[in-house]
Design an enzyme around this catalytic site. Structure first.
Site, PDB file in Angstrom:
ATOM      1  N   LYS A   1       6.541   1.345  14.184  1.00 58.27           N
ATOM      2  CA  LYS A   1       6.737  -0.107  14.012  1.00 58.27           C
ATOM      3  C   LYS A   1       5.448  -0.759  13.554  1.00 58.27           C
ATOM      4  CE  LYS A   1       4.205  -1.778  17.503  1.00 58.27           C
ATOM      5  NZ  LYS A   1       2.949  -2.432  17.253  1.00 58.27           N
TER       6      LYS A   1
ATOM      7  N   GLY B   1       3.818   6.463  20.631  1.00 58.46           N
ATOM      8  CA  GLY B   1       4.227   6.954  21.956  1.00 58.46           C
ATOM      9  C   GLY B   1       5.528   6.301  22.390  1.00 58.46           C
TER      10      GLY B   1
ATOM     11  N   ASP C   1       7.161  -1.651  23.926  1.00 55.55           N
ATOM     12  CA  ASP C   1       7.640  -1.480  22.546  1.00 55.55           C
ATOM     13  C   ASP C   1       8.787  -0.474  22.435  1.00 55.55           C
ATOM     14  OD1 ASP C   1       5.591  -3.164  21.704  1.00 55.55           O
ATOM     15  OD2 ASP C   1       4.226  -1.514  21.248  1.00 55.55           O
TER      16      ASP C   1
HETATM   17  O1  C5P Z   1       3.878  -1.754  27.906  1.00 53.70           O
HETATM   18  P1  C5P Z   1       2.850  -0.832  27.396  1.00 53.70           P
HETATM   19  O2  C5P Z   1       2.557   0.286  28.345  1.00 53.70           O
HETATM   20  O3  C5P Z   1       3.083  -0.352  25.998  1.00 53.70           O
HETATM   21  O4  C5P Z   1       1.518  -1.705  27.312  1.00 53.70           O
HETATM   22  C1  C5P Z   1       0.243  -1.116  27.200  1.00 53.70           C
HETATM   23  C2  C5P Z   1      -0.833  -2.106  27.613  1.00 53.70           C
HETATM   24  O5  C5P Z   1      -0.943  -3.151  26.623  1.00 53.70           O
HETATM   25  C3  C5P Z   1      -0.569  -2.844  28.919  1.00 53.70           C
HETATM   26  O6  C5P Z   1      -1.043  -2.119  30.006  1.00 53.70           O
HETATM   27  C4  C5P Z   1      -1.363  -4.143  28.719  1.00 53.70           C
HETATM   28  O7  C5P Z   1      -2.738  -3.947  28.969  1.00 53.70           O
HETATM   29  C5  C5P Z   1      -1.207  -4.411  27.235  1.00 53.70           C
HETATM   30  N1  C5P Z   1      -0.078  -5.324  26.940  1.00 53.70           N
HETATM   31  C6  C5P Z   1      -0.193  -6.664  27.274  1.00 53.70           C
HETATM   32  N2  C5P Z   1       0.847  -7.519  27.012  1.00 53.70           N
HETATM   33  C7  C5P Z   1       1.975  -7.060  26.404  1.00 53.70           C
HETATM   34  C8  C5P Z   1       2.102  -5.699  26.053  1.00 53.70           C
HETATM   35  C9  C5P Z   1       1.046  -4.856  26.334  1.00 53.70           C
HETATM   36  O8  C5P Z   1      -1.218  -7.111  27.817  1.00 53.70           O
HETATM   37  N3  C5P Z   1       2.962  -7.908  26.153  1.00 53.70           N
END
Ligand code: C5P
Length: 311
Positions: free
Chosen positions: A11, A114, A148
């Site tokens: 994406k 991932g 995501d």
């Molecule tokens: O949800 P995911 O594990 O992909 O997110 C990875 C990191 O990206 C989170 O731990 C956070 O630090 C940051 N993040 C965020 N706000 C979001 C998505 C991700 O701060 N909406």
């Protein structure tokens, strides 16, 4: 033995508007996701226990243990099916799942590779176990695995809210866009890029993120020029502060006539919108000759979400 293979796209974010940090450590977003034709392939087969093997682009950096996001997705789906008391989750009498990931999407590159693999694992296991969950059910499970992941199940072009997991498909023209992706020599960890943004913003009040009306209008019109002008990413400045070479990469693409140039997600991949397929090839060749990135790839969008290609 029953095996299921799923293809899943990378994406990019056509808009990534980031609000203030929340108490749970995430940030509220308004984002426009767009799936592009750079795919990982994920195969699942029955196994005595859950396992994962990874090959291809950046395979060495992907955890091959229980922390692997695809394995977390397998466990989340198993739990969701069991809690719905739908059926036992076994295939060919085996309780586990052997996951094989063939990567073309670079790791920690701002392309949600991932998350894509996790989405593919959900779609593949739903098929392997003949669990019959709908796409909406799978998106709900996906939202618990990562921000995501749900979008990689859905694909196309969609508006994401909340952490990015609350999705609405975008009303767009059937236009196809031609992108060039410039991969950097290095990685950027997503949490660090969000933290850098918070630091750059300091104590200034941060408004709630808002969807770009101009971007949505350009997508409805299918107008690549307007789309190129309307691309935006609140994480770009913080990604550049951590990886200053990206400034040069973006400038090179703009000088070569890209309609738009942007850091992809939390970076460090840079994306460039071309005028059409031929221009994308010319742009890719010129960027790769300019020595401003590790390698380049062409990709078209929108691409479909995670889909079974073999069983
Ligand atoms: O949800 P995911 O594990 O992909 O997110 C990875 C990191 O990206 C989170 O731990 C956070 O630090 C940051 N993040 C965020 N706000 C979001 C998505 C991700 O701060 N909406």
């Amino acid at each position: 033995m029953t095996t299921v293979t799923v293809q899943v796209p990378a994406k990019i974010n056509l808009q990534l508007a980031v609000g203030p940090p929340r108490s749970d450590g995430y940030h509220d977003l308004v984002t426009v996701f767009h799936a592009v034709s750079l795919f990982d392939q994920v195969t699942v087969a029955p196994g005595a226990a859950d396992s994962v093997a990874v090959s291809g682009e950046g395979a060495g950096q992907v955890p091959a243990d229980g922390e692997n996001l695809a394995l977390r997705a397998v466990r989340a789906l198993r739990a969701a099916i069991k809690s719905g008391a739908r059926q036992p989750v076994v295939a060919d009498g085996q309780p586990g799942v052997a996951v094989t990931i063939r990567k073309k999407i670079p790791v920690a590159a701002g392309l949600a590779g991932g998350s894509a693999d996790a989405a593919a694992a959900l779609v593949a296991c739903n098929e392997l176990w003949r669990a019959g969950l709908s796409q909406q059910d799978l998106c709900e499970v996906a939202g618990t695995v990562g921000s995501d992941v749900a979008f990689a199940v859905l694909g196309g072009t969609a508006v994401g809210r909340g952490r990015g997991e609350r999705l609405t498909p975008a009303l767009v023209s059937p236009a196809r866009y031609h992108w060039v992706l410039a991969f950097a020599d290095g990685e950027l960890p997503t949490p660090a890029v969000y933290s850098a943004l918070d630091r750059l913003r300091g104590s200034d009040p941060v408004p709630a993120p808002e969807l770009s009306a101009e971007l949505m209008s350009a997508l409805r019109a299918g107008d690549p020029r307007r789309l190129g002008q309307a691309l935006s990413n609140d994480l770009q400045a913080s990604a550049i502060s951590m990886f200053p070479a990206l400034r040069k990469t973006l400038a090179a693409g703009s000088e070569l006539g890209a309609l738009g140039a942007l850091v992809s997600g939390s970076g460090p991949t840079c994306l460039f919108l071309a005028r059409g397929a031929t221009h994308a090839t010319d742009l890719a060749v010129a960027l790769s000759g300019a020595g401003v990135c590790r390698s380049v790839a062409r990709a078209a969008g929108p691409a479909s979400g995670a889909a079974v290609i073999e069983r």
